[in-house]
Design a protein around this motif. Structure first.
Motif, PDB file in Angstrom:
ATOM      1  N   UNK A 263       0.821  -1.211   0.000  1.00  0.00           N
ATOM      2  CA  UNK A 263       0.000   0.000   0.000  1.00  0.00           C
ATOM      3  C   UNK A 263       0.855   1.262   0.000  1.00  0.00           C
ATOM      4  N   UNK A 264       1.964   1.228   0.733  1.00  0.00           N
ATOM      5  CA  UNK A 264       2.853   2.383   0.737  1.00  0.00           C
ATOM      6  C   UNK A 264       3.459   2.609  -0.646  1.00  0.00           C
ATOM      7  N   UNK A 265       3.844   1.539  -1.314  1.00  0.00           N
ATOM      8  CA  UNK A 265       4.402   1.661  -2.666  1.00  0.00           C
ATOM      9  C   UNK A 265       3.349   2.164  -3.644  1.00  0.00           C
ATOM     10  N   UNK A 266       2.124   1.654  -3.533  1.00  0.00           N
ATOM     11  CA  UNK A 266       1.049   2.120  -4.404  1.00  0.00           C
ATOM     12  C   UNK A 266       0.766   3.603  -4.177  1.00  0.00           C
ATOM     13  N   UNK A 267       0.784   4.024  -2.932  1.00  0.00           N
ATOM     14  CA  UNK A 267       0.533   5.434  -2.628  1.00  0.00           C
ATOM     15  C   UNK A 267       1.653   6.316  -3.179  1.00  0.00           C
ATOM     16  N   UNK A 268       2.906   5.866  -3.026  1.00  0.00           N
ATOM     17  CA  UNK A 268       4.033   6.641  -3.564  1.00  0.00           C
ATOM     18  C   UNK A 268       3.920   6.757  -5.081  1.00  0.00           C
ATOM     19  N   UNK A 269       3.549   5.672  -5.749  1.00  0.00           N
ATOM     20  CA  UNK A 269       3.380   5.708  -7.209  1.00  0.00           C
ATOM     21  C   UNK A 269       2.220   6.622  -7.596  1.00  0.00           C
ATOM     22  N   UNK A 270       1.142   6.563  -6.829  1.00  0.00           N
ATOM     23  CA  UNK A 270      -0.009   7.430  -7.095  1.00  0.00           C
ATOM     24  C   UNK A 270       0.391   8.895  -6.986  1.00  0.00           C
ATOM     25  N   UNK A 271       1.120   9.236  -5.940  1.00  0.00           N
ATOM     26  CA  UNK A 271       1.563  10.629  -5.758  1.00  0.00           C
ATOM     27  C   UNK A 271       2.464  11.068  -6.896  1.00  0.00           C
ATOM     28  N   UNK A 272       3.387  10.192  -7.314  1.00  0.00           N
ATOM     29  CA  UNK A 272       4.301  10.530  -8.413  1.00  0.00           C
ATOM     30  C   UNK A 272       3.514  10.755  -9.709  1.00  0.00           C
ATOM     31  N   UNK A 273       2.593   9.819 -10.006  1.00  0.00           N
ATOM     32  CA  UNK A 273       1.784   9.961 -11.234  1.00  0.00           C
ATOM     33  C   UNK A 273       0.934  11.226 -11.191  1.00  0.00           C
ATOM     34  N   UNK A 274       0.348  11.507 -10.047  1.00  0.00           N
ATOM     35  CA  UNK A 274      -0.488  12.698  -9.903  1.00  0.00           C
ATOM     36  C   UNK A 274       0.332  13.964 -10.113  1.00  0.00           C
ATOM     37  N   UNK A 275       1.533  13.991  -9.555  1.00  0.00           N
ATOM     38  CA  UNK A 275       2.400  15.164  -9.716  1.00  0.00           C
ATOM     39  C   UNK A 275       2.809  15.331 -11.180  1.00  0.00           C
ATOM     40  N   UNK A 276       3.140  14.220 -11.843  1.00  0.00           N
ATOM     41  CA  UNK A 276       3.497  14.297 -13.263  1.00  0.00           C
ATOM     42  C   UNK A 276       2.317  14.788 -14.092  1.00  0.00           C
ATOM     43  N   UNK A 277       1.127  14.258 -13.817  1.00  0.00           N
ATOM     44  CA  UNK A 277      -0.062  14.697 -14.553  1.00  0.00           C
ATOM     45  C   UNK A 277      -0.361  16.165 -14.288  1.00  0.00           C
ATOM     46  N   UNK A 278      -0.126  16.588 -13.080  1.00  0.00           N
ATOM     47  CA  UNK A 278      -0.342  17.993 -12.733  1.00  0.00           C
ATOM     48  C   UNK A 278       0.585  18.879 -13.542  1.00  0.00           C
TER      49      UNK A 278
END
Length: 197
Positions: free
Chosen positions: A71-86
């Motif tokens: 879950x921690x890895x999924x959250x880190x990936x989600x944050x990275x993807x969200x920042x890139x999309x932003x």
């Protein structure tokens, strides 16, 4: 007053202090188990049921730990993807605004070439503000006479054979090109001097 009968009826199992066979005497100092210390408890061997329960708890703990790490890895990936999309969306929004500004900037360049931008006029002040805003957006102008022609960046609208030229060179810029970061908004439209045959 009434008579009170303090005698116990015959089938009564009430235990009286001092009576023989009472539990108080059975659990006396002779029948006590030895006291256990913490070292005795920790050093004692486990029975089979307790060992199986410990193994089950250890398996459950490792499964929960693995789930937590996932879950921690999924959250880190989600944050990275969200920042890139932003970042992509910010660049896209800037690009949309910058594309809408290009015709205005072209008109300002034409006005300056024709001498319509007189120092101190209101029109000159507005032109300076527009150019400052384009610079703040990160808009970069490219394409100048004398540069080497690059078909990836420049759009040739005319080729003119020119004696003494060894490679394709920009002779005149008809419309400057604009870039925003690494995105090309519009290629520079140029007249290209090519070697004469």
């Amino acid at each position: 007053m009434t008579d009170k009968n303090f005698e116990t009826p015959e089938g009564d199992d009430e235990v009286r202090p001092g009576a023989e066979g009472s539990e108080a005497q059975a659990s006396g100092p002779d029948a006590q188990e030895p006291e256990l210390t913490v070292d005795d408890i920790l050093g004692a061997e486990q029975n089979v049921d307790a060992a199986a329960e410990d193994a089950t708890l250890a398996d459950l703990e490792s499964a929960l730990l693995a789930d937590l790490k996932r879950l921690q890895a999924e959250y880190a990936n989600y944050r990275r993807r969200t920042e890139e999309q932003r970042e992509v969306e910010i660049e896209r929004a800037k690009g949309t605004v910058a594309k809408d500004l290009l015709p205005v900037l072209d008109d300002l360049d034409r006005a300056q070439k024709h001498g319509d931008l007189v120092a101190g006029s209101a029109f000159t002040a507005i032109a300076e503000k527009m150019r400052t805003m384009a610079d703040r957006l990160g808009l970069v102008v490219y394409g100048e006479a004398g540069e080497a022609f690059d078909p990836q960046q420049h759009e040739a609208i005319f080729q003119q054979p020119t004696p003494g030229v060894t490679e394709a060179t920009i002779l005149e810029v008809v419309e400057v090109g604009y870039r925003l970061g690494s995105t090309e908004l519009r290629p520079a439209k140029v007249v290209v001097a090519v070697p004469a045959e």
